[in-house]
Design an enzyme around this catalytic site. Structure first.
Site, PDB file in Angstrom:
ATOM      1  N   LYS A  27      17.269  -6.119  15.323  1.00  0.00           N
ATOM      2  CA  LYS A  27      17.133  -6.823  16.352  1.00  0.00           C
ATOM      3  C   LYS A  27      18.331  -6.632  17.278  1.00  0.00           C
ATOM      4  CE  LYS A  27      15.614 -10.686  15.183  1.00  0.00           C
ATOM      5  NZ  LYS A  27      15.456 -12.022  14.607  1.00  0.00           N
ATOM      6  N   ARG A  97      21.122 -15.667  14.966  1.00  0.00           N
ATOM      7  CA  ARG A  97      19.952 -14.939  14.024  1.00  0.00           C
ATOM      8  C   ARG A  97      20.580 -13.849  13.397  1.00  0.00           C
ATOM      9  NH1 ARG A  97      17.066 -15.465  19.188  1.00  0.00           N
ATOM     10  NH2 ARG A  97      14.945 -16.088  18.742  1.00  0.00           N
ATOM     11  N   GLY A 106      12.939 -13.606   3.431  1.00  0.00           N
ATOM     12  CA  GLY A 106      13.825 -14.388   2.454  1.00  0.00           C
ATOM     13  C   GLY A 106      15.263 -14.835   3.369  1.00  0.00           C
ATOM     14  N   MET A 108      18.097 -15.947   6.165  1.00  0.00           N
ATOM     15  CA  MET A 108      18.134 -16.930   7.178  1.00  0.00           C
ATOM     16  C   MET A 108      17.631 -16.420   8.452  1.00  0.00           C
ATOM     17  SD  MET A 108      21.243 -18.943   8.716  1.00  0.00           S
ATOM     18  CE  MET A 108      20.973 -18.610  10.241  1.00  0.00           C
ATOM     19  N   ARG A 341       8.710  -5.371  21.257  1.00  0.00           N
ATOM     20  CA  ARG A 341       8.380  -4.845  20.003  1.00  0.00           C
ATOM     21  C   ARG A 341       7.165  -3.936  20.275  1.00  0.00           C
ATOM     22  NH1 ARG A 341       7.424 -10.470  16.797  1.00  0.00           N
ATOM     23  NH2 ARG A 341       5.586 -11.315  18.103  1.00  0.00           N
ATOM     24  N   HIS A 458     -21.607  -2.289 -12.823  1.00  0.00           N
ATOM     25  CA  HIS A 458     -22.682  -1.812 -12.448  1.00  0.00           C
ATOM     26  C   HIS A 458     -22.915  -2.081 -11.132  1.00  0.00           C
ATOM     27  CE1 HIS A 458     -27.090  -1.619 -12.158  1.00  0.00           C
ATOM     28  NE2 HIS A 458     -26.996  -0.366 -12.822  1.00  0.00           N
ATOM     29  N   ARG A 564     -22.589  12.742  -8.057  1.00  0.00           N
ATOM     30  CA  ARG A 564     -23.138  11.946  -9.320  1.00  0.00           C
ATOM     31  C   ARG A 564     -24.362  12.033  -9.744  1.00  0.00           C
ATOM     32  NH1 ARG A 564     -18.985   7.509  -7.336  1.00  0.00           N
ATOM     33  NH2 ARG A 564     -20.164   8.123  -5.647  1.00  0.00           N
ATOM     34  N   ARG A 620     -21.694  16.946 -10.541  1.00  0.00           N
ATOM     35  CA  ARG A 620     -21.111  16.526 -11.876  1.00  0.00           C
ATOM     36  C   ARG A 620     -22.068  16.197 -13.002  1.00  0.00           C
ATOM     37  NH1 ARG A 620     -17.626  11.083 -12.672  1.00  0.00           N
ATOM     38  NH2 ARG A 620     -19.608  10.078 -12.501  1.00  0.00           N
ATOM     39  N   GLU A 765      -9.535  14.407 -16.492  1.00  0.00           N
ATOM     40  CA  GLU A 765      -9.596  12.760 -16.405  1.00  0.00           C
ATOM     41  C   GLU A 765      -9.275  12.104 -17.704  1.00  0.00           C
ATOM     42  OE1 GLU A 765     -13.531  11.401 -15.665  1.00  0.00           O
ATOM     43  OE2 GLU A 765     -14.542  13.123 -16.658  1.00  0.00           O
ATOM     44  N   SER A 784     -10.956  18.892 -10.822  1.00  0.00           N
ATOM     45  CA  SER A 784     -11.032  17.797 -10.038  1.00  0.00           C
ATOM     46  C   SER A 784     -10.554  16.507 -10.736  1.00  0.00           C
ATOM     47  CB  SER A 784     -12.592  17.656  -9.642  1.00  0.00           C
ATOM     48  OG  SER A 784     -12.701  16.764  -8.736  1.00  0.00           O
ATOM     49  N   GLY A 786     -10.235  13.277 -11.945  1.00  0.00           N
ATOM     50  CA  GLY A 786     -10.806  11.995 -12.054  1.00  0.00           C
ATOM     51  C   GLY A 786      -9.985  10.984 -12.192  1.00  0.00           C
ATOM     52  N   THR A 787      -9.286  10.601 -11.124  1.00  0.00           N
ATOM     53  CA  THR A 787      -8.197   9.806 -11.468  1.00  0.00           C
ATOM     54  C   THR A 787      -8.586   8.113 -11.785  1.00  0.00           C
ATOM     55  OG1 THR A 787      -8.169   9.391  -8.851  1.00  0.00           O
ATOM     56  CG2 THR A 787      -6.737  11.037  -9.946  1.00  0.00           C
ATOM     57  N   ASP A 789     -10.739   7.596 -14.299  1.00  0.00           N
ATOM     58  CA  ASP A 789     -10.663   7.605 -15.654  1.00  0.00           C
ATOM     59  C   ASP A 789      -9.178   7.976 -16.092  1.00  0.00           C
ATOM     60  OD1 ASP A 789     -12.893   6.528 -16.210  1.00  0.00           O
ATOM     61  OD2 ASP A 789     -14.007   8.472 -17.125  1.00  0.00           O
ATOM     62  N   CYS A 852     -10.940  13.313  -7.063  1.00  0.00           N
ATOM     63  CA  CYS A 852     -12.426  12.898  -6.765  1.00  0.00           C
ATOM     64  C   CYS A 852     -12.490  11.386  -7.224  1.00  0.00           C
ATOM     65  CB  CYS A 852     -13.770  13.777  -7.111  1.00  0.00           C
ATOM     66  SG  CYS A 852     -13.828  13.510  -8.787  1.00  0.00           S
ATOM     67  N   TYR A 872      -7.842  19.751  -2.078  1.00  0.00           N
ATOM     68  CA  TYR A 872      -8.918  18.675  -1.308  1.00  0.00           C
ATOM     69  C   TYR A 872      -8.744  17.286  -1.940  1.00  0.00           C
ATOM     70  CZ  TYR A 872     -12.163  19.463  -4.799  1.00  0.00           C
ATOM     71  OH  TYR A 872     -12.934  19.349  -6.125  1.00  0.00           O
TER      72      TYR A 872
END
Lengths: 898, 898
Positions: A27, A97, A106, A108, A341, A458, A564, A620, A765, A784, A786-787, A789, A852, A872
């Site tokens: 500020k 301020r 948090g 003042m 700002r 599902h 898939r 896959r 994975e 690839s 499989g983040t 799993d 993926c 990728y």
């Protein structure tokens, strides 16, 4: 000044600039910057962050050294303003301020009107000819000072205030309080202060000032601020303190106050936008009690100031190279800028402004890209609720598939299908949870709402696959299937009633509400092209159908990273064939069913390959456990039980058992489901394990892939199939599965007599796959990640269970900063990924690596993917624009960090 | 000999010795060794492994070079034996055998009687005065040669043989064939040979010999042999070929053949043991057609040879420093030793022999320990089926909890309990699978048999905890609960019928069979003490009850490495309280139930601490998901459905609904089970996650632990509690849970005013914990590797599902060499363990590390634990002796490898 530059305690606004953020806080640096731009800023000075740190080491000595310097600067302010601190007629009032180098909650916040006391309030009343304003300001000052500086609970002040409001009538507002009321309140406030603190409310402005400065210092080390710094890794650099002259827009009809934007924050159009009120103070604009005037009216009312304001906006925008949002006050015909700002804007305005500014030469392409938060871009990709509409949110669930949609509440799949066949286009299917048996209902509906399940349930998976909005795991709604209604709190929604769900935010809303359509064109397209020029990462799509592939292409996908095949199995026409395949007792029966599926799958692949002409398509092989394609056990058991009881009744009454055959059939199904059911299906018979136990399924799929590819090749269309084997944990698994499938691939190509490039690769994975990636890369031509799993198994979190049962608590208690299913956990999962890439490329330097999981569309995870050298990312079609921009961000950040 | 030593193609038996295993193969080296000991060995020679390798490079040249040397050696044999190769009267017959440096299946085994042809068979007939033997030998030689040397399918020979047997009568044996039959068969065999090979069966022994030698060479590179080498990492060192004079024990009544052991292989007693037959050949002893005589009878029949044999046994035992098992033949009053090898023995004999040999000064302690296979030791720890009894195995299941037991078949828990109360002590509870509701039945039974589930199923875990035998997942049995029976194949076992289960092997046996009791005393105790002197690893026990602790101490545990508190919850008296705790809707209700559990848990801990006085006791806080303590959903739903139908019937007939209340109650339970039920409970709300969501449970447990410890301290008894927090994946989890519990621990100690050493630590069983062990060690004072779960998550294998659905297939197809739940996967799971130890000790060098999964009792895994620097292993009490010996093995192997 007696201190050296190193120990410079105070900068007045003319001395600083925005590069001194670490010394003056955000500020303070900004106020200094504007002062030096020659703008009319209510003058003041800033106590440095270093002073704050000194204060913590030697509080008394620091305050002692600080005092004379502060007083000297106050004197300077008195000279500039021609007012006097504590004066009875024309008092100098200031605000105090805090201002840390980074925005931090948090701490003042603000004390306004400091300098008022029993005498000077009279002076202000006289001078402004507005005694109500003067006493109200004094009342507010005592309350603010008592609360934020001295720590008296604000509730105690509010109790006094409310008592006096009640005396004015049942629905009295602050504004109904008259001067005499305010004076009574002030008396009671001061009594409260004395009782709580043990001293009288300080009448000496100097004392008020130093107590406030110390309070700001101390607030840097209060518990909430420390916790916040710890969580966000903010260093302990201390806070600055800003002391600034007050100006008043409510001094009379030649005064005003307002806000203005240098461009339209809703549309991004390059024309100033703003509102103001004459004879008013800032909070009146915010409170909305009086209707503010449009900025253009100012042209008539304050023509000179209007020009001055427009010039200021332009100057500030050029200076900060971003759209500015300013607060201003006109005091006695003089324009003061209180704050500037970077302006908040809608996502679409943000895009327009960024692209326009490149064209105007104001920023370069990289800066334009960096001004866009990729997370916000996703809002441009789905139907959303019109921000201007008034809605009633009934409940919130998990935002499982983005987009908003309205429809009539329908509680079973059959009714949904029936109504859709009758032409009803707006249906929300509402179920405790969905199963493959509900698939026709999902097809028939525009969106789905479930009471249970998480982002991989599902309903969620299928809805995302179909691109339909879904809100799942909305545990606050109680579905009564028998009566076809759901209850939430006191509200009951019955079959046929209209509701709206917002799969982007998880909101469930009463009735039909106005929606905004997504579009990619104009500046949005231009921006994405800029991003493409910068990014290194490829961006592919997770697309399971020709429709998805088409969308992916439109949104700029470089290929398909995850197709898939199980979603193709879920198609209602095919499900019975798939079920027959699973139920078959012999290899021959299974083969018969598979022979029916082959042409269907070949057709799918043909269409997808054709659309993606010349771009790689990663398919896959079948991944989920087979029981996902079967009805729920409990359901079949209940049906069987019913049959049995009817049979028993018939026997006792009529001495016949008409349902014997039906019961035998049901029992067979029950026994099959039981034999396939698993304790932990996530870690059971699925992925490549299916292909090892029942090789015929994989074989059919690989045949379909290569037949489709060869057909297209013969038609002269370029195809690049990449076969991905899921859930590999060991080299020997991959070797076993691949050798069989490779033979089929080669035989097919040979039979068609074409020349076809293809790859076999694997998902990474399973933690063990990452740990032994050097071995796995001997057989895999691509990895690839499989983040989804990989995160599940690295944490030992079953996502469905975790997100509905304990992750919210983890996030709430800050045991987790972020949900690792949203943003990649770099320390754990990321460590495995780095390891896998290093080991894998050690074996096979040309190994192609991508991601993926759903993380592939999340900006922080995309940046991480860039950092660890992936080739990728792959994400749902609607996330592709987000990914393109995030991928460009990653490059720019990397460059800037060098 | 014209070749240099380097190119020495052939060694005769006198030239070699047992150190030349790589050159001569195991068999050749051993025959040479015995020859040089001066024993009477049928002489012969060995073609080196190097020759075999040369053969693969230049087959023709090698054979050309080899031929004259072989013929020269044959001539030497003719001189020694005074027989002639191919002679019509007194022909030299030889055997040809492969002999690689390591025993290897899949290679050409043996051709016997080589040298026979149409002429020499007549000579043999005359010489032995046994034409049947001569023609049978020739018949066998043609068949063996045709099959193993020339690759004619053995079936084709068998078909001819069977045809002639059938002509002799419906149940004719080989022995019913007369000379004339054999002559006919030989004619047909030769015709078959000519048809298949295109040439006549070779009458020239030289030709027979070289064809056989080449066949042995080639068998080294057949597919099965290559695969076996690849799987077992055996280098391609080639095979040797042994050519040895045939001797015959069936030349008349001055001939004999037999086997002898230097000590009793059943008891280990130091006295020779053996059997022989006069005028017989080796296979007659094996075939059991004639009853062999005891060795001591030989003292009368062949007194000189008897002494010679006993001397030989002693000499060989001294030479090989192990109990020997020899084959011998007496030909015309002359003793020949055909083979010696370390004798197979029962586990208890092995122990006695090892300890005796140390006392006799024959081997040192380390050698004695190394002569014991730790895996076999476990057989000494449980009741087992008497090996001499004849049993009928009905089926096999998974060996889930070791030991054998007989009892009457009972199909439900209530009946089991009722019968036990009536005094029935032998009960086998047979269930499709068990649930907490069956717990009283498990208590009442001596063993449990289930149709479904794996080694971590409820039945398996509880049975192991109770130390009762269990066979689970016996999918071949079909349980009919209604009729209280099970069917397996054509056999039906009804309620009350006696069966036996062997939890060590997984066998299910008809009726009651004789069992052998386990005991640790005498030499076994001495051996374990020797092991203790050598081992570095501590050996702790997994013990959940005072009884287990007592057993652990008896078996030599250094402490308790895993005390699972959930098994205490399963106690039938407590289960209702635990269920009330889970069902409670408010914190107060839950606290009330916990207050009831506190004194019970305190009592458990008190007893266990007291028994383990001065030894560390690691207590794991509650770990399993809470729904494990509740009845099965489908069951409750069926019950509820029944009530509803009765209600509906009552309404329609009598217009009353008497079961409304019951139904409401059931519905509440259903809704609770539903809300607690999980998709993948293994990765759901369990372990430390329970303690984060419901801290009161952990708090009660820690109170109980420290109150019990402090009580004992006050009584002057030393206690070392170690509190273990399970399923930690993140530093922040451990920090959160521990800080609360640490406070309770300290408060309790303070209140009791005692001085108590204790530790807080964690399981490392989540991959992420291993990956971030440096952070976790900041809060953990010890790591205990929970390798069951760590294996599950590293592989993504749900053990229950994997072992019943696909691991058998993986093992069968050799995708996995070993079940990773039996033996630690060193490449994947082991990599994580190494990483965790390195990271953990980097943060906290004094970090104590152990293993408490089931691998803690498995020898290979114990050796690995030693190698990676763990401080201790922990296993079930019955595995402690195994672990003590395996831990000593690890030290000795390490020393020997240096």
């Amino acid at each position: 000044m007696t201190t050296t530059e190193k120990n410079k305690f105070i900068y007045n606004f003319k001395e600083g600039n925005r590069t001194l953020k670490n010394v003056l806080g955000g500020k303070g640096a900004n106020l200094a910057e504007m002062t030096n731009l020659g703008l009319n800023i209510p003058q003041g000075f800033t106590i440095t962050t270093e002073t704050c740190l000194n204060y913590f080491i030697k509080p008394e000595k620091t305050m002692e050294e600080l005092k004379p310097i502060v007083l000297q600067h106050i004197e300077e302010l008195e000279n500039i303003t021609d007012k006097k601190f504590g004066d009875n007629k024309n008092p100098l009032l200031v605000s105090v301020r805090s201002g840390a180098p980074m925005s931090m909650p948090g701490m003042m916040d603000t004390v306004l009107n400091l300098g008022l006391n029993d005498q000077s309030v009279v002076g202000v009343a006289t001078q402004t000819e507005n005694p109500r304003f003067a006493y109200d300001s004094y009342r507010r000052f005592i309350q603010m000072f008592g609360d934020v500086v001295m720590g008296i609970s604000d509730e105690k002040f509010e109790r006094i205030l409310n008592k006096h409001k009640r005396l004015k009538g049942r629905s009295a507002q602050d504004t109904d309080l008259e001067v005499s009321d305010l004076q009574k309140i002030i008396t009671e406030y001061k009594a409260l202060y004395e009782k709580e603190i043990g001293n009288q409310f300080p009448q000496d402005p100097i004392k008020q000032l130093f107590l406030s400065i110390e309070a700001v210092f101390k607030s840097w080390n209060n518990r909430r601020a420390i916790t916040y710094r710890k969580i966000n890794d903010i260093p302990d650099f201390g806070t600055a303190v800003n002391i600034q002259t007050m100006v008043f827009g409510n001094k009379g009809w030649n005064s005003a106050t307002g806000v203005a934007f240098s461009r339209d924050p809703s549309t991004g159009e390059k024309k100033p936008f703003g509102e103001y009120l004459t004879n008013a103070q800032g909070e009146d604009v915010v409170a909305g009690i009086r209707t503010p005037k449009k900025l253009k009216e100012m042209k008539k009312e304050f023509p000179e100031i209007y020009d001055q304001l427009l010039n200021t906006l332009e100057e500030l925008e050029k200076h900060y190279r971003d759209m500015q949002d300013i607060e201003f006050t006109i005091e006695d015909g003089q324009l003061f800028i209180l704050q500037t700002r970077n302006g908040k804007r809608t996502p679409s305005a943000g895009v327009k402004i960024a692209v326009d500014m490149v064209k105007e030469g104001l920023v370069n392409k990289e800066e334009a890209i960096m001004s866009i938060d990729p997370k916000k871009i996703s809002k441009l990709m789905f139907k959303s609720i019109d921000e201007n509409s008034i809605i009633r949110v009934l409940a919130r669930g998990i935002n499982a598939s983005p987009g908003a949609v309205s429809g009539i509440a329908i509680f079973d799949a059959d009714t949904a299908e029936e109504l859709a066949n009758q032409g009803q286009k707006e249906i929300i299917l509402i179920r405790p949870q969905t199963k493959p048996d509900d698939i026709h209902g999902l097809y028939a509906s525009s969106g789905v709402l479930t009471q249970f399940g998480g982002k991989t349930s599902h309903a969620a998976v299928v809805a995302r696959g179909m691109g339909k909005p879904a809100v799942v795991g909305a545990q606050d709604i109680e579905i009564d299937e028998e009566n076809k209604e759901f209850r939430v709190g006191d509200t009951i929604v019955q079959e046929g009633e209209m509701i709206t769900i917002d799969g982007t935010t998880g909101k469930i809303i009463e009735g039909k509400v106005p929606l905004v359509e997504p579009e990619i064109k104009g500046e949005f397209l231009e921006l994405l092209r800029m991003a493409d020029d910068i990014k290194r990462l490829g961006v592919r799509a997770n697309a399971d159908t020709p429709e998805d592939a088409q969308k992916a292409l439109e949104f700029g996908a470089d290929g398909i990273g995850l197709c898939r095949t199980e979603h193709m199995f879920m198609n209602p026409e095919r499900l019975p064939v798939v079920q027959a395949m699973i139920m078959s007792r012999t290899k021959e029966e299974r083969q018969e069913a598979l022979d029916k599926l082959l042409p269907m799958q070949r057709g799918d692949f043909y269409e997808i390959f054709k659309i993606m002409e010349g771009k790689p398509v990663t398919i896959r092989l079948l991944d989920p456990p087979l029981h996902e394609f079967l009805p729920e056990l409990a359901l079949v058991m209940l049906e069987s039980q019913e049959l049995k009881m009817v049979n028993a009744l018939s026997r006792s009454l009529l001495n016949i058992t008409p349902l014997d055959k039906e019961i035998t059939k049901k029992n067979k199904v029950i026994s099959l489901i039981r034999s396939l059911s698993e304790e932990n299906p996530m870690m059971g018979l699925r992925g490549c394990r299916l292909g090892i136990v029942w090789p015929e399924i994989n074989e059919m799929q690989v045949k379909a892939i290569f037949q489709a590819a060869c057909d297209l090749k013969k038609e002269g269309i370029e195809v690049i199939p990449e076969v991905m084997i899921p859930l590999i944990g060991m080299f020997s698994e991959l070797q076993y599965v691949k050798s069989d499938l490779m033979k089929i691939a080669k035989e097919t190509i040979l039979r068609y007599g074409v020349d076809l490039d293809f790859k076999f690769g694997t998902m990474i994975e399973i933690p063990r796959a990452a740990l032994t990636a050097d071995e796995i890369a001997m057989e895999a031509e691509f990895f690839s990640f499989g983040t989804n799993d990989l995160t599940q198994m690295t944490y030992g979190f079953s996502r469905d269970d975790a997100e509905s049962k304990f992750l919210p608590i983890y996030l709430n208690k800050e045991i987790l900063k972020e949900n690792p299913f949203d943003t990649i956990d770099q320390d754990g999962v990321g460590k495995l990924m780095r390891m896998a890439i290093k080991l894998g490329k050690g074996t096979r330097p040309e190994l192609k690596c991508g991601i993926c999981g759903e993380h592939g569309g999340e900006p922080n995870s995309i940046e991480f993917s860039h950092q660890i050298g992936l080739d990728y990312v792959s994400c749902s079609p609607f996330r592709i624009p987000v990914a393109r921009i995030a991928a460009a961000h990653a490059v720019i950040k990397e460059k800037n960090n060098k």
